[in-house]
Motif scaffolding. Structure first.
Motif, PDB file in Angstrom:
ATOM      1  N   ILE A 330       0.853  -1.203   0.000  1.00  0.00           N
ATOM      2  CA  ILE A 330       0.000   0.000   0.000  1.00  0.00           C
ATOM      3  C   ILE A 330       0.884   1.246   0.000  1.00  0.00           C
ATOM      4  CG2 ILE A 330      -1.777   1.267   1.287  1.00  0.00           C
ATOM      5  CD1 ILE A 330      -2.454  -1.464   2.650  1.00  0.00           C
ATOM      6  N   ASP A 331       0.497   2.212  -0.774  1.00  0.00           N
ATOM      7  CA  ASP A 331       1.167   3.519  -0.735  1.00  0.00           C
ATOM      8  C   ASP A 331       0.731   4.242   0.536  1.00  0.00           C
ATOM      9  OD1 ASP A 331       0.796   6.657  -1.423  1.00  0.00           O
ATOM     10  OD2 ASP A 331       2.548   5.849  -2.474  1.00  0.00           O
ATOM     11  N   GLU A 332       1.716   4.656   1.355  1.00  0.00           N
ATOM     12  CA  GLU A 332       1.397   5.245   2.655  1.00  0.00           C
ATOM     13  C   GLU A 332       0.549   6.515   2.538  1.00  0.00           C
ATOM     14  OE1 GLU A 332       3.790   7.975   5.306  1.00  0.00           O
ATOM     15  OE2 GLU A 332       4.453   5.998   6.020  1.00  0.00           O
ATOM     16  N   GLN A 333       0.892   7.373   1.612  1.00  0.00           N
ATOM     17  CA  GLN A 333       0.236   8.667   1.524  1.00  0.00           C
ATOM     18  C   GLN A 333      -1.209   8.561   1.013  1.00  0.00           C
ATOM     19  OE1 GLN A 333       2.374  11.547  -0.786  1.00  0.00           O
ATOM     20  NE2 GLN A 333       1.135  13.269  -0.095  1.00  0.00           N
ATOM     21  N   SER A 334      -1.426   7.764  -0.012  1.00  0.00           N
ATOM     22  CA  SER A 334      -2.760   7.695  -0.626  1.00  0.00           C
ATOM     23  C   SER A 334      -3.614   6.543  -0.112  1.00  0.00           C
ATOM     24  CB  SER A 334      -2.623   7.562  -2.137  1.00  0.00           C
ATOM     25  OG  SER A 334      -2.036   6.305  -2.474  1.00  0.00           O
ATOM     26  N   HIS A 360      -7.234   1.698   1.089  1.00  0.00           N
ATOM     27  CA  HIS A 360      -7.283   0.949   2.354  1.00  0.00           C
ATOM     28  C   HIS A 360      -7.362   1.883   3.567  1.00  0.00           C
ATOM     29  CE1 HIS A 360      -6.046  -3.104   0.673  1.00  0.00           C
ATOM     30  NE2 HIS A 360      -5.686  -2.303  -0.323  1.00  0.00           N
ATOM     31  N   TYR A 361      -7.785   3.122   3.369  1.00  0.00           N
ATOM     32  CA  TYR A 361      -7.664   4.117   4.438  1.00  0.00           C
ATOM     33  C   TYR A 361      -8.532   3.810   5.669  1.00  0.00           C
ATOM     34  CZ  TYR A 361     -12.113   6.208   2.935  1.00  0.00           C
ATOM     35  OH  TYR A 361     -13.430   6.428   2.626  1.00  0.00           O
ATOM     36  N   LEU A 362      -9.559   2.967   5.518  1.00  0.00           N
ATOM     37  CA  LEU A 362     -10.392   2.604   6.664  1.00  0.00           C
ATOM     38  C   LEU A 362      -9.968   1.284   7.315  1.00  0.00           C
ATOM     39  CD1 LEU A 362     -13.981   3.591   5.432  1.00  0.00           C
ATOM     40  CD2 LEU A 362     -12.518   4.797   7.048  1.00  0.00           C
ATOM     41  N   LYS A 363      -8.966   0.641   6.774  1.00  0.00           N
ATOM     42  CA  LYS A 363      -8.503  -0.629   7.323  1.00  0.00           C
ATOM     43  C   LYS A 363      -7.560  -0.392   8.502  1.00  0.00           C
ATOM     44  CE  LYS A 363     -10.454  -3.238   4.137  1.00  0.00           C
ATOM     45  NZ  LYS A 363     -11.518  -4.219   4.455  1.00  0.00           N
ATOM     46  N   ASP A 364      -7.747  -1.169   9.582  1.00  0.00           N
ATOM     47  CA  ASP A 364      -6.922  -0.965  10.776  1.00  0.00           C
ATOM     48  C   ASP A 364      -5.445  -1.229  10.508  1.00  0.00           C
ATOM     49  OD1 ASP A 364      -7.276  -3.678  10.486  1.00  0.00           O
ATOM     50  OD2 ASP A 364      -8.111  -4.017  12.488  1.00  0.00           O
ATOM     51  N   TYR A 365      -5.150  -2.201   9.619  1.00  0.00           N
ATOM     52  CA  TYR A 365      -3.741  -2.466   9.322  1.00  0.00           C
ATOM     53  C   TYR A 365      -3.079  -1.295   8.601  1.00  0.00           C
ATOM     54  CZ  TYR A 365      -5.959  -4.104   4.959  1.00  0.00           C
ATOM     55  OH  TYR A 365      -6.734  -4.223   3.831  1.00  0.00           O
ATOM     56  N   TYR A 366      -3.880  -0.396   8.063  1.00  0.00           N
ATOM     57  CA  TYR A 366      -3.319   0.801   7.414  1.00  0.00           C
ATOM     58  C   TYR A 366      -3.101   1.918   8.434  1.00  0.00           C
ATOM     59  CZ  TYR A 366      -3.079   5.150   4.738  1.00  0.00           C
ATOM     60  OH  TYR A 366      -2.705   6.380   4.268  1.00  0.00           O
ATOM     61  N   TYR A 367      -4.174   2.374   9.074  1.00  0.00           N
ATOM     62  CA  TYR A 367      -4.007   3.563   9.919  1.00  0.00           C
ATOM     63  C   TYR A 367      -3.299   3.287  11.241  1.00  0.00           C
ATOM     64  CZ  TYR A 367      -8.546   2.086  11.974  1.00  0.00           C
ATOM     65  OH  TYR A 367      -9.576   1.385  12.559  1.00  0.00           O
ATOM     66  N   SER A 379      -2.701  -8.175  13.578  1.00  0.00           N
ATOM     67  CA  SER A 379      -4.135  -8.305  13.844  1.00  0.00           C
ATOM     68  C   SER A 379      -4.432  -9.469  14.778  1.00  0.00           C
ATOM     69  CB  SER A 379      -4.889  -8.530  12.532  1.00  0.00           C
ATOM     70  OG  SER A 379      -4.677  -9.869  12.061  1.00  0.00           O
ATOM     71  N   ASN A 380      -5.679  -9.547  15.235  1.00  0.00           N
ATOM     72  CA  ASN A 380      -6.166 -10.727  15.932  1.00  0.00           C
ATOM     73  C   ASN A 380      -6.409 -11.832  14.913  1.00  0.00           C
ATOM     74  OD1 ASN A 380      -6.248  -9.530  18.542  1.00  0.00           O
ATOM     75  ND2 ASN A 380      -8.171  -8.526  18.019  1.00  0.00           N
ATOM     76  N   LYS A 381      -6.681 -13.036  15.407  1.00  0.00           N
ATOM     77  CA  LYS A 381      -6.993 -14.149  14.508  1.00  0.00           C
ATOM     78  C   LYS A 381      -8.311 -13.883  13.776  1.00  0.00           C
ATOM     79  CE  LYS A 381      -4.984 -17.787  17.433  1.00  0.00           C
ATOM     80  NZ  LYS A 381      -5.316 -19.011  18.201  1.00  0.00           N
ATOM     81  N   TYR A 382      -8.404 -14.387  12.568  1.00  0.00           N
ATOM     82  CA  TYR A 382      -9.655 -14.329  11.824  1.00  0.00           C
ATOM     83  C   TYR A 382      -9.692 -15.476  10.813  1.00  0.00           C
ATOM     84  CZ  TYR A 382      -6.691 -12.169   8.232  1.00  0.00           C
ATOM     85  OH  TYR A 382      -5.692 -11.923   7.318  1.00  0.00           O
ATOM     86  N   ILE A 383     -10.882 -15.789  10.342  1.00  0.00           N
ATOM     87  CA  ILE A 383     -11.022 -16.800   9.292  1.00  0.00           C
ATOM     88  C   ILE A 383     -10.963 -16.094   7.949  1.00  0.00           C
ATOM     89  CG2 ILE A 383     -12.544 -18.539   8.271  1.00  0.00           C
ATOM     90  CD1 ILE A 383     -13.633 -19.121  11.037  1.00  0.00           C
ATOM     91  N   SER A 384     -10.032 -16.497   7.121  1.00  0.00           N
ATOM     92  CA  SER A 384      -9.797 -15.851   5.836  1.00  0.00           C
ATOM     93  C   SER A 384     -10.987 -16.002   4.896  1.00  0.00           C
ATOM     94  CB  SER A 384      -8.553 -16.458   5.176  1.00  0.00           C
ATOM     95  OG  SER A 384      -8.455 -16.072   3.829  1.00  0.00           O
ATOM     96  N   TYR A 385     -11.424 -14.881   4.304  1.00  0.00           N
ATOM     97  CA  TYR A 385     -12.465 -14.934   3.277  1.00  0.00           C
ATOM     98  C   TYR A 385     -11.992 -15.751   2.083  1.00  0.00           C
ATOM     99  CZ  TYR A 385     -14.763 -10.942   5.593  1.00  0.00           C
ATOM    100  OH  TYR A 385     -15.388 -10.124   6.485  1.00  0.00           O
ATOM    101  N   ALA A 386     -10.688 -15.688   1.836  1.00  0.00           N
ATOM    102  CA  ALA A 386     -10.135 -16.307   0.620  1.00  0.00           C
ATOM    103  C   ALA A 386     -10.107 -17.820   0.679  1.00  0.00           C
ATOM    104  CB  ALA A 386      -8.733 -15.774   0.366  1.00  0.00           C
ATOM    105  N   THR A 387      -9.630 -18.363   1.798  1.00  0.00           N
ATOM    106  CA  THR A 387      -9.394 -19.806   1.865  1.00  0.00           C
ATOM    107  C   THR A 387     -10.095 -20.520   3.009  1.00  0.00           C
ATOM    108  OG1 THR A 387      -7.432 -19.500   3.267  1.00  0.00           O
ATOM    109  CG2 THR A 387      -7.107 -19.460   0.853  1.00  0.00           C
TER     110      THR A 387
END
Length: 416
Positions: A330-334, A360-367, A379-387
């Motif tokens: 992710i680009d930090e500025q944008s 990704h400006y609303l994602k916790d891993y970004y801000y 992050s905390n544990k989560y079940i992946s949407y992908a797999t």
């Protein structure tokens, strides 16, 4: 009538006589199952449970109440068992006036608009024994009550007297969250089925965690019901649950003497010490994990020489390291993503990985990464949407050619 029909009639008549005799002669015994508070290291109270033996045959409680219902004797059995429980509890109350008794109600009876008036006998018994109403919790199974107005009236009436209300078996059946606002219970008992094999069931784990958090946020105490294993209690403690009932601490008992009480206290102390040790080890392991994730990120960042031409580097990293499910930058500025998400494996057909240019400006891993002094996030544990695997996301801020970026790694903790 043929012999088969006569046999059925005889059995039905015999069962009718049996339940009438049980009620008239009060042929039931009250057992108490301890309810413990780990925070205060003591027995918090007891749930009164019905046991019955008729002519040498043990009659399970569910069968007993089912039979009473068929013979329109539910109310009589309900009243009789409750009064016997209160009288038995009076002896425990004399020893310790902090004890609480959890009393069950045949919840379907509450549908009757005149139930409160008919049901005044147990209140009178409590008054006669000079026990405050605050020492009693009335348990109801709200999903068995269809008359919303009667349910609301029941709850308000007894709460105004000083009783506490508990929702029993919450989280299963047709339990509805809107009833919480209607009843405003003092305690929610999370159903034991949600704790069954909870260490291996991420869905149940998240449901229990959500119920616990919600209750704490709105001032309702949470009780974990039916806990049998040490690991179950430890997981529930991690979720902030403090009150417990189940075989791990004690089975229902005809009498709970000082020896039994001391044993229960020792179990509480033991589990408390294990939890403390585990928590300290978890903190240490989390620090170690962050260090490992940070090193993994640094190795990958060092391999990237050109941010706009790093596809092969990232793909090779995914192939080499099976712990990484996905990589994106992710680009930090944008907050915009630099490339399409790099991801391998059998993906959920409904999943769409994020693309180049998505924000990704609303994602916790970004801000959070931006605000972190060390420029990292886990992050905390989560079940992946992908797999469907259990994952964590690790993010790290880095600089290439005087431009700041954030590297995100979706790390697999447990494959599906």
């Amino acid at each position: 009538l043929d012999f088969f029909q006569k046999d059925i009639i005889f059995i039905l008549m015999e069962k009718c006589i049996m339940i009438k005799n049980i009620i008239n002669d009060e042929l039931i015994e009250i057992y108490f199952q301890p309810i413990v508070s780990i925070r205060t290291k003591k027995v918090y109270g007891f749930e009164a449970l019905t046991r019955c033996t008729y002519k040498g045959e043990i009659i399970p409680p569910d069968k007993l109440f089912e039979l009473a219902k068929k013979e329109n004797l539910s109310f009589e059995l309900d009243v009789m068992t409750r009064n016997k429980a209160i009288k038995k509890f009076s002896e425990y109350y004399k020893k310790d006036n902090n004890f609480i008794l959890f009393l069950n109600f045949e919840s379907t009876l509450i549908n009757n608009t005149g139930f409160i008036e008919k049901n005044s006998k147990f209140v009178q018994t409590i008054k006669e024994l000079e026990i405050p109403f605050i020492n009693f919790v009335l348990e109801i199974k709200e999903d068995e009550i269809t008359n919303t107005e009667s349910l609301k009236k029941f709850s308000q009436f007894y709460k105004n007297l000083g009783f506490s209300i508990a929702l029993d078996d919450f989280g299963t059946g047709s339990s509805t969250f809107d009833r919480i606002n209607l009843i405003k219970p003092n305690i929610i008992k999370i159903d034991k089925s949600l704790f069954n094999n909870i260490e291996n069931n991420q869905v149940n784990k998240e449901i229990v965690k959500a119920i616990s958090k919600m209750c704490h946020n709105i001032g309702i105490r949470v009780l974990a019901e039916g806990v049998e294993e040490q690991q179950t209690v430890l997981i529930a403690m991690k979720m902030g649950i403090n009150i417990y009932q189940g075989y791990y601490f004690s089975k229902p008992q005809a009498q709970i003497d000082d020896i039994k009480n001391s044993y229960i206290i020792s179990k509480i102390v033991e589990i408390g010490n294990i939890f403390r040790t585990n928590t300290i080890n978890t903190i240490k392991n989390k620090r170690k994990g962050i260090e490992e994730h940070d090193l993994l990120s640094k190795i990958l960042i060092d391999k990237i020489t050109d941010i706009n031409d790093c596809n092969e580097v990232i793909k090779n990293e995914l192939l080499l390291n099976k712990k990484i499910e996905a990589i994106y930058i992710i680009d930090e500025q944008s907050s915009k993503q630099i490339h399409d998400t790099f991801i391998l494996g059998d993906l959920n057909v409904h999943f769409r990985p994020s693309k180049e240019g998505e924000e990704h400006y609303l994602k916790d891993y970004y801000y959070i990464t931006l605000e972190s002094k060390k420029g990292i996030f886990l992050s905390n544990k989560y079940i992946s949407y992908a797999t469907g695997s259990i994952c964590k996301t690790f993010a790290k801020k880095f600089t290439k050619n005087n431009i700041n970026y954030i590297l995100c790694l979706d790390l697999v903790l447990e494959h599906k």
